[in-house]
Motif scaffolding. Sequence first.
Motif, PDB file in Angstrom:
ATOM      1  N   VAL A   7       2.584   7.146 -11.332  1.00 50.93           N
ATOM      2  CA  VAL A   7       3.159   6.605 -12.566  1.00 50.93           C
ATOM      3  C   VAL A   7       2.298   6.971 -13.771  1.00 50.93           C
ATOM      4  O   VAL A   7       2.734   6.789 -14.914  1.00 50.93           O
ATOM      5  CB  VAL A   7       3.343   5.079 -12.469  1.00 50.93           C
ATOM      6  CG1 VAL A   7       4.359   4.737 -11.387  1.00 50.93           C
ATOM      7  CG2 VAL A   7       2.017   4.367 -12.216  1.00 50.93           C
TER       8      VAL A   7
ATOM      9  N   VAL B 212       8.968  10.429 -12.382  1.00 44.35           N
ATOM     10  CA  VAL B 212       8.782   8.986 -12.546  1.00 44.35           C
ATOM     11  C   VAL B 212      10.024   8.374 -13.164  1.00 44.35           C
ATOM     12  O   VAL B 212      10.642   8.962 -14.056  1.00 44.35           O
ATOM     13  CB  VAL B 212       7.544   8.687 -13.428  1.00 44.35           C
ATOM     14  CG1 VAL B 212       7.466   7.198 -13.782  1.00 44.35           C
ATOM     15  CG2 VAL B 212       6.267   9.116 -12.725  1.00 44.35           C
TER      16      VAL B 212
ATOM     17  N   CYS C 159       9.267   0.654 -11.803  1.00 46.20           N
ATOM     18  CA  CYS C 159       8.444   1.810 -12.156  1.00 46.20           C
ATOM     19  C   CYS C 159       7.958   2.448 -10.857  1.00 46.20           C
ATOM     20  O   CYS C 159       7.258   1.796 -10.078  1.00 46.20           O
ATOM     21  CB  CYS C 159       7.260   1.416 -13.032  1.00 46.20           C
ATOM     22  SG  CYS C 159       6.342   2.838 -13.682  1.00 46.20           S
TER      23      CYS C 159
ATOM     24  N   ARG D 104      11.188   4.637 -14.871  1.00 45.83           N
ATOM     25  CA  ARG D 104      10.702   3.340 -15.349  1.00 45.83           C
ATOM     26  C   ARG D 104      11.803   2.651 -16.142  1.00 45.83           C
ATOM     27  O   ARG D 104      12.480   3.289 -16.957  1.00 45.83           O
ATOM     28  CB  ARG D 104       9.456   3.510 -16.218  1.00 45.83           C
ATOM     29  CG  ARG D 104       8.979   2.211 -16.870  1.00 45.83           C
ATOM     30  CD  ARG D 104       7.609   2.354 -17.468  1.00 45.83           C
ATOM     31  NE  ARG D 104       7.276   1.215 -18.319  1.00 45.83           N
ATOM     32  CZ  ARG D 104       6.041   0.786 -18.551  1.00 45.83           C
ATOM     33  NH1 ARG D 104       5.013   1.388 -17.988  1.00 45.83           N
ATOM     34  NH2 ARG D 104       5.825  -0.242 -19.356  1.00 45.83           N
TER      35      ARG D 104
END
Length: 331
Positions: free
Chosen positions: A45, A17, A29, A19
């Motif tokens: 996420v 992930v 994200c 972000r």
Amino acid sequence: MWDVVEGAVERAGFSGVVRVDRSGVTEFCAAYGYADRAHGILNTVETQFATASGTKSLTALAVMSLVERGTFELNTTARSLLGNDLPLIADDVTIEHLLAHRSGIGDYLDEDEVGDITDYVMPVSVHELATTEQFLPVLEGHETVSPPGERFAYNNGGYVVLALLAERASGINFHQLVRTLVCEPAGMVDTEFLRSDELPGRAALGYLSVDGLRTNVFHLPVLGNGDGGIYSTAADLSAFWDALFAGRIVSPEHVAEMVRPRSDWPEESRRYGLGFHLRATGDGVWLEGYDAGVSFASLHKPSASITYTVIANWSDGAWPIIKVLDEQLGI
């Protein structure tokens, strides 16, 4: 900018992930790759990932929280709580020395001596490392390297010693201390120590390479401790930075002490505080973790109100993305 990030993701075979938050607003994200390759389960996420040495900052905050509560002081010696255990730790090593990686103690996992990240480096069977006290045989027998306070030397064992000291001084299990003193006040609802042999459905397996099915389950302690191994999410890590600098974990005065440069680390082009990595210049502060099946960084730059987290479930997956973000965000 995000096209550049997506391009880096594709080239690197990134799995995890990414972000980015700016001034409290999430600008980017996205999740990539598989949490479980064999069963085709995608990362999301909300997936929980191991953070390796990113845990050290949480350990440092748990220790500082105990300092605020008067459980011990930064100048409390390790010996006063160890008794006859770990006799090779010098009598004048303090909690502050351990936090700053300036204790001079021998390390059970000296990263300068580790070859390939996927080597089997643990000196005992990993299933034997589930509690802090179980690390004692691993921590024993390592000669002092330098007098305390003399120089900086990154030390994994020192942070397990800190967990042991926190546990003995408070009478509370270390994993519980991190949960109640750090995660709960930070609102990190999905951050916890998880056993690698009974991971819940939302947790990603850690893979040794960009492809294949071999995981890191035999490489790391079955349950993380003071030097690494807690699982978290990108959202929780964003919440962490907000809570930290708002003084919700420890006081702003103690936060300032923890992110004050204590040591230069020229080999890595950075500085170090008490439990936090610091940019060589400027105010960037970050958590970082690298281990078999894990690569991770979460950085906050207060002057620009920028936070990013890159968290991957294979050994080298995060670093190309981190490099691109540093370039694109001007960090």
